[in-house]
Scaffold this motif. Structure first.
Motif, PDB file in Angstrom:
ATOM      1  N   LEU A 124       0.843  -1.194   0.000  1.00  0.00           N
ATOM      2  CA  LEU A 124       0.000   0.000   0.000  1.00  0.00           C
ATOM      3  C   LEU A 124       0.876   1.241   0.000  1.00  0.00           C
ATOM      4  CD1 LEU A 124      -2.613  -1.077   2.678  1.00  0.00           C
ATOM      5  CD2 LEU A 124      -2.809  -1.228   0.201  1.00  0.00           C
ATOM      6  N   ALA A 125       0.518   2.202  -0.844  1.00  0.00           N
ATOM      7  CA  ALA A 125       1.294   3.438  -0.931  1.00  0.00           C
ATOM      8  C   ALA A 125       0.375   4.602  -1.239  1.00  0.00           C
ATOM      9  CB  ALA A 125       2.356   3.306  -2.014  1.00  0.00           C
ATOM     10  N   SER A 126       0.672   5.740  -0.647  1.00  0.00           N
ATOM     11  CA  SER A 126      -0.116   6.942  -0.938  1.00  0.00           C
ATOM     12  C   SER A 126       0.569   7.813  -1.989  1.00  0.00           C
ATOM     13  CB  SER A 126      -0.346   7.751   0.343  1.00  0.00           C
ATOM     14  OG  SER A 126       0.892   8.113   0.908  1.00  0.00           O
ATOM     15  N   ASP A 127       1.884   7.660  -2.141  1.00  0.00           N
ATOM     16  CA  ASP A 127       2.650   8.450  -3.103  1.00  0.00           C
ATOM     17  C   ASP A 127       2.397   7.949  -4.531  1.00  0.00           C
ATOM     18  OD1 ASP A 127       5.055  10.409  -3.454  1.00  0.00           O
ATOM     19  OD2 ASP A 127       5.567   8.605  -4.615  1.00  0.00           O
ATOM     20  N   ALA A 128       2.161   8.877  -5.451  1.00  0.00           N
ATOM     21  CA  ALA A 128       1.837   8.511  -6.838  1.00  0.00           C
ATOM     22  C   ALA A 128       2.973   7.736  -7.507  1.00  0.00           C
ATOM     23  CB  ALA A 128       1.505   9.755  -7.650  1.00  0.00           C
ATOM     24  N   LEU A 129       4.212   8.129  -7.265  1.00  0.00           N
ATOM     25  CA  LEU A 129       5.359   7.428  -7.852  1.00  0.00           C
ATOM     26  C   LEU A 129       5.381   5.975  -7.389  1.00  0.00           C
ATOM     27  CD1 LEU A 129       8.078   7.569  -9.463  1.00  0.00           C
ATOM     28  CD2 LEU A 129       9.155   8.054  -7.260  1.00  0.00           C
ATOM     29  N   TRP A 130       5.200   5.753  -6.109  1.00  0.00           N
ATOM     30  CA  TRP A 130       5.183   4.393  -5.567  1.00  0.00           C
ATOM     31  C   TRP A 130       4.015   3.593  -6.129  1.00  0.00           C
ATOM     32  CZ3 TRP A 130       8.182   1.621  -1.972  1.00  0.00           C
ATOM     33  CH2 TRP A 130       9.353   2.285  -1.567  1.00  0.00           C
TER      34      TRP A 130
END
Length: 147
Positions: free
Chosen positions: A49-55
């Motif tokens: 799970l990631a909130s950063d767009a790149l991730w």
């Protein structure tokens, strides 16, 4: 005995596989990734799970994003979970056949804190892929040698 949540095939694959998918990058060379390992890795990376767009892009297999995440990492003294996650994301993208990811994978492996012989074997397995199918001609190639 049937598994009620219909994950029987995945559970069977996990039972047959003694290495955790996030440790694949530091365990297996490029030719050792069979269908089962690729699926298990893809499922493991897809569950991050990631909130950063790149991730988020990297997790879905975007090569450029995966490379960016790997290259912004400091080379560690020891392998930790954050290192495993970043390298597994890169590995997942490299296994799609992206030559840039394969090249970065080899470069990153060559600098990781792994046993010297093991590190060299893993590095060679990714760099060999690039030397067999180079993206650019060798620096010493003559124009008449080029396709």
């Amino acid at each position: 005995m049937r598994n009620n949540n219909n994950n029987e095939p995945v559970a069977g694959c996990r039972a047959a596989n003694t290495v955790e998918p996030l440790a694949y990058w530091r365990t297996f060379g490029r030719p050792e990734y069979d269908t089962v390992r690729r699926i298990l890795l893809s499922c493991e990376v897809g569950g991050i799970l990631a909130s950063d767009a790149l991730w988020r892009r990297a997790i879905t297999g975007d090569a450029a994003s995966s490379i960016a995440i790997a290259l912004t990492m400091r080379i560690p003294q020891t392998v930790t979970m954050p290192v495993d996650v970043r390298m597994s994301i890169l590995l997942n993208a490299a296994l799609t056949g992206d030559p840039a990811c394969a090249l970065v994978m080899g470069n990153m492996l060559s600098r990781m804190p792994l046993g010297a012989g093991h590190r060299e074997r893993l590095t060679r397995s990714w760099v060999k892929c690039e030397t067999e199918f180079p993206l650019v001609p060798a620096w010493d190639a003559r124009p008449e040698d080029m396709p």
